[in-house]
Design a protein around this motif. Structure first.
Motif, PDB file in Angstrom:
ATOM      1  N   GLU A   1       5.276   5.279  -5.502  1.00 46.18           N
ATOM      2  CA  GLU A   1       3.961   6.126  -5.321  1.00 46.18           C
ATOM      3  C   GLU A   1       3.473   6.165  -3.965  1.00 46.18           C
ATOM      4  OE1 GLU A   1      -0.340   6.429  -7.566  1.00 46.18           O
ATOM      5  OE2 GLU A   1       0.937   4.639  -8.016  1.00 46.18           O
ATOM      6  N   ARG A   2       3.435   5.037  -3.195  1.00 47.47           N
ATOM      7  CA  ARG A   2       2.866   5.006  -1.699  1.00 47.47           C
ATOM      8  C   ARG A   2       3.897   6.017  -0.905  1.00 47.47           C
ATOM      9  NH1 ARG A   2       1.819  -0.344  -3.568  1.00 47.47           N
ATOM     10  NH2 ARG A   2       3.726  -1.181  -3.110  1.00 47.47           N
TER      11      ARG A   2
ATOM     12  N   GLN B   1     -12.551  -3.093  19.692  1.00 51.29           N
ATOM     13  CA  GLN B   1     -11.842  -3.284  18.189  1.00 51.29           C
ATOM     14  C   GLN B   1     -12.628  -2.115  17.216  1.00 51.29           C
ATOM     15  OE1 GLN B   1     -11.832  -7.160  16.745  1.00 51.29           O
ATOM     16  NE2 GLN B   1     -10.804  -6.611  14.802  1.00 51.29           N
ATOM     17  N   ARG B   2     -11.808  -1.441  16.344  1.00 57.70           N
ATOM     18  CA  ARG B   2     -12.341  -0.503  15.693  1.00 57.70           C
ATOM     19  C   ARG B   2     -11.917  -0.991  13.954  1.00 57.70           C
ATOM     20  NH1 ARG B   2      -9.464   3.104  16.909  1.00 57.70           N
ATOM     21  NH2 ARG B   2     -10.872   4.306  18.386  1.00 57.70           N
ATOM     22  N   SER B   3     -12.834  -0.994  13.156  1.00 60.68           N
ATOM     23  CA  SER B   3     -12.665  -1.286  11.837  1.00 60.68           C
ATOM     24  C   SER B   3     -12.539  -0.087  10.769  1.00 60.68           C
ATOM     25  CB  SER B   3     -13.843  -2.146  11.309  1.00 60.68           C
ATOM     26  OG  SER B   3     -14.133  -3.374  11.986  1.00 60.68           O
ATOM     27  N   LEU B   4     -11.213   0.100  10.241  1.00 60.46           N
ATOM     28  CA  LEU B   4     -11.079   1.121   9.514  1.00 60.46           C
ATOM     29  C   LEU B   4     -10.860   0.649   8.064  1.00 60.46           C
ATOM     30  CD1 LEU B   4      -8.830   3.298  12.043  1.00 60.46           C
ATOM     31  CD2 LEU B   4     -11.027   3.946  11.173  1.00 60.46           C
ATOM     32  N   PRO B   5     -10.834   1.676   7.010  1.00 59.08           N
ATOM     33  CA  PRO B   5     -10.549   1.171   5.753  1.00 59.08           C
ATOM     34  C   PRO B   5      -9.150   0.525   5.549  1.00 59.08           C
ATOM     35  CG  PRO B   5     -11.394   3.289   5.600  1.00 59.08           C
ATOM     36  CD  PRO B   5     -11.561   3.170   7.154  1.00 59.08           C
ATOM     37  N   ASP B   6      -8.696  -0.384   4.965  1.00 59.98           N
ATOM     38  CA  ASP B   6      -7.604  -1.041   5.015  1.00 59.98           C
ATOM     39  C   ASP B   6      -6.754  -0.834   3.938  1.00 59.98           C
ATOM     40  OD1 ASP B   6      -8.917  -1.959   3.119  1.00 59.98           O
ATOM     41  OD2 ASP B   6      -8.680  -4.305   3.315  1.00 59.98           O
ATOM     42  N   HIS B   7      -6.920   0.477   3.128  1.00 59.53           N
ATOM     43  CA  HIS B   7      -6.032   1.113   2.457  1.00 59.53           C
ATOM     44  C   HIS B   7      -6.401   2.676   2.239  1.00 59.53           C
ATOM     45  CE1 HIS B   7      -9.936   0.434   0.641  1.00 59.53           C
ATOM     46  NE2 HIS B   7      -9.721   1.692  -0.099  1.00 59.53           N
ATOM     47  N   PRO B   8      -5.445   3.440   1.875  1.00 61.13           N
ATOM     48  CA  PRO B   8      -5.554   4.914   1.884  1.00 61.13           C
ATOM     49  C   PRO B   8      -6.767   5.352   1.193  1.00 61.13           C
ATOM     50  CG  PRO B   8      -3.140   4.141   1.579  1.00 61.13           C
ATOM     51  CD  PRO B   8      -3.927   2.883   1.533  1.00 61.13           C
TER      52      PRO B   8
ATOM     53  N   VAL C   1     -13.375  13.573   5.299  1.00 58.48           N
ATOM     54  CA  VAL C   1     -12.265  13.641   5.807  1.00 58.48           C
ATOM     55  C   VAL C   1     -10.993  14.294   5.420  1.00 58.48           C
ATOM     56  CG1 VAL C   1     -10.389  11.811   6.996  1.00 58.48           C
ATOM     57  CG2 VAL C   1     -12.998  11.339   6.869  1.00 58.48           C
ATOM     58  N   PRO C   2     -10.187  15.178   6.116  1.00 60.30           N
ATOM     59  CA  PRO C   2      -9.186  15.855   5.660  1.00 60.30           C
ATOM     60  C   PRO C   2      -7.776  15.097   5.310  1.00 60.30           C
ATOM     61  CG  PRO C   2      -9.384  16.372   7.856  1.00 60.30           C
ATOM     62  CD  PRO C   2     -10.374  15.374   7.440  1.00 60.30           C
ATOM     63  N   ARG C   3      -7.072  15.723   4.464  1.00 64.81           N
ATOM     64  CA  ARG C   3      -5.557  14.974   4.515  1.00 64.81           C
ATOM     65  C   ARG C   3      -4.881  14.784   5.724  1.00 64.81           C
ATOM     66  NH1 ARG C   3      -0.668  17.121   4.123  1.00 64.81           N
ATOM     67  NH2 ARG C   3      -1.627  19.245   4.681  1.00 64.81           N
ATOM     68  N   GLY C   4      -3.980  13.884   5.853  1.00 63.94           N
ATOM     69  CA  GLY C   4      -3.244  13.716   6.883  1.00 63.94           C
ATOM     70  C   GLY C   4      -3.228  12.339   7.299  1.00 63.94           C
ATOM     71  N   LEU C   5      -2.527  11.924   8.511  1.00 63.11           N
ATOM     72  CA  LEU C   5      -2.487  10.523   9.192  1.00 63.11           C
ATOM     73  C   LEU C   5      -3.128  10.848  10.535  1.00 63.11           C
ATOM     74  CD1 LEU C   5      -1.380   7.711   9.268  1.00 63.11           C
ATOM     75  CD2 LEU C   5       0.578   8.373  10.326  1.00 63.11           C
TER      76      LEU C   5
ATOM     77  N   PRO D   1      -6.153   1.072  19.357  1.00 59.44           N
ATOM     78  CA  PRO D   1      -5.805   1.753  18.423  1.00 59.44           C
ATOM     79  C   PRO D   1      -6.016   1.611  17.092  1.00 59.44           C
ATOM     80  CG  PRO D   1      -4.468  -0.057  19.184  1.00 59.44           C
ATOM     81  CD  PRO D   1      -5.626   0.018  19.912  1.00 59.44           C
ATOM     82  N   GLY D   2      -5.648   2.604  15.939  1.00 57.99           N
ATOM     83  CA  GLY D   2      -5.885   2.404  14.674  1.00 57.99           C
ATOM     84  C   GLY D   2      -5.327   3.583  13.828  1.00 57.99           C
ATOM     85  N   GLU D   3      -5.057   3.320  12.497  1.00 65.09           N
ATOM     86  CA  GLU D   3      -4.503   4.541  11.755  1.00 65.09           C
ATOM     87  C   GLU D   3      -5.397   4.705  10.521  1.00 65.09           C
ATOM     88  OE1 GLU D   3      -0.366   4.414  10.786  1.00 65.09           O
ATOM     89  OE2 GLU D   3       0.091   5.083  13.093  1.00 65.09           O
ATOM     90  N   LEU D   4      -5.940   5.987  10.196  1.00 63.33           N
ATOM     91  CA  LEU D   4      -6.170   6.164   8.887  1.00 63.33           C
ATOM     92  C   LEU D   4      -5.359   7.270   7.925  1.00 63.33           C
ATOM     93  CD1 LEU D   4      -8.833   6.073   6.926  1.00 63.33           C
ATOM     94  CD2 LEU D   4      -9.783   7.836   8.360  1.00 63.33           C
ATOM     95  N   LEU D   5      -4.960   6.713   7.072  1.00 63.61           N
ATOM     96  CA  LEU D   5      -4.097   7.686   6.244  1.00 63.61           C
ATOM     97  C   LEU D   5      -5.001   8.171   5.067  1.00 63.61           C
ATOM     98  CD1 LEU D   5      -1.323   8.739   5.297  1.00 63.61           C
ATOM     99  CD2 LEU D   5      -0.925   6.500   4.129  1.00 63.61           C
ATOM    100  N   VAL D   6      -4.722   9.469   4.812  1.00 66.96           N
ATOM    101  CA  VAL D   6      -5.577  10.009   3.878  1.00 66.96           C
ATOM    102  C   VAL D   6      -4.829  10.927   2.832  1.00 66.96           C
ATOM    103  CG1 VAL D   6      -7.772  11.830   3.439  1.00 66.96           C
ATOM    104  CG2 VAL D   6      -7.507  10.383   5.517  1.00 66.96           C
ATOM    105  N   TYR D   7      -4.856  10.522   1.632  1.00 63.52           N
ATOM    106  CA  TYR D   7      -3.893  11.052   0.631  1.00 63.52           C
ATOM    107  C   TYR D   7      -4.540  12.427   0.160  1.00 63.52           C
ATOM    108  CZ  TYR D   7      -1.344   6.693  -0.199  1.00 63.52           C
ATOM    109  OH  TYR D   7      -0.497   5.788  -0.165  1.00 63.52           O
TER     110      TYR D   7
END
Length: 350
Positions: free
Chosen positions: A277-278, A58-65, A124-128, A154-160
């Protein structure tokens, strides 16, 4: 002779076995006992590694972009079945290539039922960024037998894109709230003022037509992004400028839309609010340089305050449009740093 990298434990075993035969007697028997113990431990470790494949990660990532350029701490937790105490475990997270390599955690299993491993991704660079699995290697200390397995995670990190704070813009209508913009004509209706009659359209349609207006203050803001053959750094600067402008306008309660010159499916109709905005920031995060590199600008059908952000010096002019040129290739007077955006906007004119 080069030793195979997976079999370094064989060398000391062979050496000890040869020494046992050469020494003979009690000394040889003692050396042989040590060899037997080592082989037993190695075989037990190899068999114990078969159970490690049943682990769960299990991976812990930020829960918001987050914004591009920030550091992100990631934690990986692996639950394991009961393993052989002398099993050696090596855990490494498998991350998207653009994020670089991550360190590995190497431990002796003991009676562990859980491994917790954290690391930091720098700038971290921009992107999903999508994560899919972690790598777990298990084997004996002498490396007789090693088993490498991939555990789903699995996991996703969204970077604005990066943003700078901007002052809320003045209302589009200016100080006069009654400012209006011609919109077209429509059929005459009871109660319409006679002064609004449009003679030419009335003669053409054969029925009284009146002028129709819209308040300038109700016009949306529309961002048009165009970066043909631009370098990656220039594209990032352009997207950061767009994100900063959009966030400022939406915070002020205005409707904001988006048009990418080379990707029709990336268009966003003008809307207001946090949800817009999101959506808009997520769309900017996913845009690639290829999706902004159309040979020519698309036909604009949106009505509103149009802002053209481009990396080219020869920007075609059409209607009342504000042009923001970014990057070194955009010529003199172009914006070169995101930090200079507030001062640069003050010099722009329609």
């Amino acid at each position: 002779m080069k030793i195979p990298p997976r079999l370094p434990g064989i060398v000391p075993i062979l050496a000890l076995t040869a020494a046992a035969f050469a020494a003979g007697g009690r000394i040889g028997a003692a050396i042989g006992g040590v060899v037997a113990l080592i082989l037993l431990l190695g075989a037990s470790g190899a068999l114990g590694s078969l159970r490690a494949r049943h682990g769960r990660a299990q991976r812990s990532l930020p829960d918001h972009p987050i914004e591009a350029g920030r550091d992100v701490t990631v934690a990986v937790e692996v639950d394991l079945p009961r393993l052989w105490p002398l099993l050696v475990l090596s855990l490494r997270d498998v991350v998207p290539e653009v994020l670089g390599q991550t360190p590995a955690l190497r431990v002796l299993a003991g009676f562990r039922r859980r491994l917790v491993f954290s690391y930091t991704l720098r700038a971290v660079p921009r992107g999903l960024h999508r994560f899919s699995e972690v790598s777990l290697s298990a084997g004996d200390a002498l490396l007789f037998a090693q088993r490498r397995m991939m555990l789903p995670c699995p996991g996703e990190l969204l970077v604005y894109p990066q943003r700078v704070p901007l002052e809320p813009p003045p209302p589009l209508g200016g100080p006069e709230a009654s400012d209006r913009l011609p919109r077209g004509t429509r059929d005459f209706q009871p109660g319409d003022a006679p002064g609004r009659l449009h003679a030419a359209r009335t003669a053409q349609r054969g029925f009284p037509q009146v002028r129709e207006f819209e308040r300038i203050g109700n016009r949306p803001r529309v961002l048009l992004l165009w970066a043909p053959d631009a370098e990656e750094l220039c594209v990032e600067l352009l997207l950061s400028c767009a994100a900063s402008l959009a966030a400022s306008w939406l915070f002020a309660g205005e409707a904001v839309g988006l048009i990418a010159a080379g990707a029709a499916d990336r268009t966003l109709a003008p809307l207001r609010g946090q949800e817009q905005e999101r959506r808009l920031l997520a769309r900017l995060s996913a845009l690639s340089p290829q999706e902004l590199s159309a040979d020519a600008l698309p036909r604009i059908t949106e009505r509103g305050d149009l802002w053209l952000l481009s990396t080219r010096p020869d920007v075609p002019m059409f209607g009342a449009v504000r042009v923001l040129r970014v990057g070194e290739a955009a010529g003199d007077g172009a914006l070169l740093r995101l930090e200079d955006l507030p001062a640069h906007l003050a010099r722009l004119s329609p």
